[in-house]
Write an enzyme that holds these catalytic residues in place. Structure first.
Site, PDB file in Angstrom:
ATOM      1  N   SER A  50       0.850  -1.192   0.000  1.00 26.87           N
ATOM      2  CA  SER A  50       0.000   0.000   0.000  1.00 26.87           C
ATOM      3  C   SER A  50       0.888   1.247   0.000  1.00 26.87           C
ATOM      4  CB  SER A  50      -0.908   0.019   1.224  1.00 26.87           C
ATOM      5  OG  SER A  50      -0.136   0.232   2.398  1.00 26.87           O
ATOM      6  N   ASP A  82       0.021  -0.640  -4.719  1.00 32.84           N
ATOM      7  CA  ASP A  82      -1.443  -0.727  -4.731  1.00 32.84           C
ATOM      8  C   ASP A  82      -2.030   0.671  -4.470  1.00 32.84           C
ATOM      9  OD1 ASP A  82      -3.819  -2.183  -4.874  1.00 32.84           O
ATOM     10  OD2 ASP A  82      -3.864  -2.575  -2.715  1.00 32.84           O
ATOM     11  N   ASP A 104      -4.730   5.549  -8.403  1.00 28.84           N
ATOM     12  CA  ASP A 104      -6.172   5.493  -8.142  1.00 28.84           C
ATOM     13  C   ASP A 104      -6.737   6.905  -8.026  1.00 28.84           C
ATOM     14  OD1 ASP A 104      -8.719   5.267  -7.190  1.00 28.84           O
ATOM     15  OD2 ASP A 104      -8.223   4.029  -5.445  1.00 28.84           O
ATOM     16  N   HIS A 178     -13.242  -3.820  -0.749  1.00 23.67           N
ATOM     17  CA  HIS A 178     -12.111  -4.056   0.155  1.00 23.67           C
ATOM     18  C   HIS A 178     -12.631  -4.303   1.566  1.00 23.67           C
ATOM     19  CE1 HIS A 178     -10.176  -1.336  -2.970  1.00 23.67           C
ATOM     20  NE2 HIS A 178      -9.508  -2.465  -3.070  1.00 23.67           N
ATOM     21  N   GLY A 179     -11.971  -5.187   2.307  1.00 22.18           N
ATOM     22  CA  GLY A 179     -12.366  -5.451   3.687  1.00 22.18           C
ATOM     23  C   GLY A 179     -13.206  -6.712   3.789  1.00 22.18           C
ATOM     24  N   HIS A 205     -10.326  -6.542  -7.512  1.00 22.27           N
ATOM     25  CA  HIS A 205     -10.006  -6.064  -6.156  1.00 22.27           C
ATOM     26  C   HIS A 205     -10.962  -6.716  -5.160  1.00 22.27           C
ATOM     27  CE1 HIS A 205      -7.082  -2.664  -6.720  1.00 22.27           C
ATOM     28  NE2 HIS A 205      -7.327  -3.049  -7.957  1.00 22.27           N
ATOM     29  N   GLY A 207     -10.542  -9.263  -2.953  1.00 23.62           N
ATOM     30  CA  GLY A 207     -10.585 -10.728  -3.045  1.00 23.62           C
ATOM     31  C   GLY A 207     -10.973 -11.440  -1.757  1.00 23.62           C
ATOM     32  N   ASN A 227      -6.583  -9.508  -6.157  1.00 28.46           N
ATOM     33  CA  ASN A 227      -5.970  -8.857  -4.994  1.00 28.46           C
ATOM     34  C   ASN A 227      -6.471  -9.440  -3.675  1.00 28.46           C
ATOM     35  OD1 ASN A 227      -4.949  -7.182  -6.946  1.00 28.46           O
ATOM     36  ND2 ASN A 227      -5.862  -5.311  -6.161  1.00 28.46           N
ATOM     37  N   THR A 230      -6.949  -8.170   3.095  1.00 24.28           N
ATOM     38  CA  THR A 230      -7.534  -8.333   4.435  1.00 24.28           C
ATOM     39  C   THR A 230      -7.223  -9.715   5.008  1.00 24.28           C
ATOM     40  OG1 THR A 230      -9.281  -6.779   3.845  1.00 24.28           O
ATOM     41  CG2 THR A 230      -9.708  -8.198   5.725  1.00 24.28           C
TER      42      THR A 230
HETATM   43  P1  13P Z   1      -9.225  -7.312   0.270  1.00 27.40           P
HETATM   44  O1  13P Z   1      -8.646  -6.524   1.402  1.00 27.40           O
HETATM   45  O2  13P Z   1     -10.699  -7.382   0.311  1.00 27.40           O
HETATM   46  O3  13P Z   1      -8.571  -8.633   0.131  1.00 27.40           O
HETATM   47  O4  13P Z   1      -8.896  -6.486  -1.067  1.00 27.40           O
HETATM   48  C1  13P Z   1      -7.570  -6.341  -1.470  1.00 27.40           C
HETATM   49  C2  13P Z   1      -7.427  -5.364  -2.556  1.00 27.40           C
HETATM   50  O5  13P Z   1      -8.235  -5.277  -3.451  1.00 27.40           O
HETATM   51  C3  13P Z   1      -6.231  -4.520  -2.530  1.00 27.40           C
HETATM   52  O6  13P Z   1      -6.273  -3.529  -3.496  1.00 27.40           O
END
Ligand code: 13P
Length: 282
Positions: A50, A82, A104, A178-179, A205, A207, A227, A230
């Site tokens: 990140s 990322d 982004d 995300h999350g 994204h 995942g 990706n 989390t």
């Molecule tokens: P998660 O945190 O849901 O796995 O997503 C990761 C992501 O897309 C990072 O850009």
């Protein structure tokens, strides 16, 4: 962009009709865990960091940490930045040795998103570095990048973005987040299918928390980079917490080993599905 590792693993995934796992790491332990998981399966890997992690360590130190984990791995491991919203930070990673950067600017109006992404794309391409961009807004929080509201972009807008910005990989907003998911997300498979017919690889994204069935369907339609963040963070923290509470001998090296084993296993189960080596998570 000859010899670019990010494009190499994406092209390889396209040829094999699989996806490469893009694993967010934040230190040596998690980077080494991701590399070991990929090594055990004999698959390629993307490690991504990140923007906040780059700012925490400094670009050169973080590059050295990840490079120490991937060097001599015997598999191809690309290093990617990322979700970066800061042009100068993106350019710094380009200059420091990242193989690709994701800019982004998805919250901005389309024309501005295109122009700002294009600026870094031109800079990166001149130095042999690849670029990923986002169109529509993917919901959720990724370190300090917050999107409180999802926004979908249609096929035409996505194509306009790809052509105007010059990106090498595209992250469309398809309903992933995300999350941690609350409930089962409704994914826009139609958009993935239409974009999957285009040459630009699709990045999925958010995942963590998708099912093996959802992953396999997305991959069959053209998802080439998936990706995972989390899952890594939560496995890392939950394992440390359980160890601290377990009453086991309070010693860092055995604790580190157990954390590393847990993180490696979690990543490996996902990479196996992404690469077609397993039907479900073990
Ligand atoms: P998660 O945190 O849901 O796995 O997503 C990761 C992501 O897309 C990072 O850009």
């Amino acid at each position: 962009m000859k010899d670019n590792l990010f494009m190499k693993v994406l092209n390889d995934a396209a040829e094999k009709k699989i996806a490469v796992g893009a694993i967010n790491t934040f230190d040596y332990l998690t980077s080494d865990s991701a590399v070991n998981a990929a090594k055990e399966l004999g698959v390629n890997l993307i490690i991504q960091t990140s923007a906040a992690t780059v700012e925490h360590f400094g670009a050169k130190k973080l590059y050295d940490i990840v490079d120490a984990a991937r060097r001599d791995a015997g598999i191809t491991v690309a290093l990617h930045l990322d979700h970066c919203r800061k042009t100068e930070l993106g350019k710094l990673c380009v200059d420091t040795g990242w193989d690709a950067v994701m800019m982004d600017f998805s919250k901005l109006p389309l024309a501005e998103n295109i122009a700002k992404t294009r600026e870094v794309a031109d800079y990166a391409h001149a130095k042999g570095v690849a670029i990923e961009g986002e169109v529509g807004v993917i919901f959720g929080t990724e370190d300090d990048v917050v999107a409180a509201q999802e926004q979908r972009a249609g096929y035409d807008e996505t194509i306009e973005f790809i052509q105007g910005s010059g990106v090498d990989a595209i992250a469309p907003a398809i309903g992933t987040a995300h999350g941690v998911y609350k409930g089962v997300p409704t994914l826009d498979y139609d958009l993935v299918e239409r974009l999957g017919k285009e040459p630009t690889p699709i990045v999925i994204h958010g995942g963590t928390g998708l099912s093996a069935e959802q992953f396999k369907r997305l991959i069959s339609l053209g998802g080439r980079k998936i990706n995972i963040s989390t899952l890594v963070k939560n496995t890392y923290l939950d394992t440390i917490k359980a160890l601290v509470q377990s009453g086991e001998k309070y010693a860092p090296i055995p604790f580190n080993q157990k954390v590393q084993d847990a993180v490696t296993a979690a990543i490996k189960s996902h990479l196996a599905v992404f690469s077609g080596l397993a039907e479900d998570f073990e």
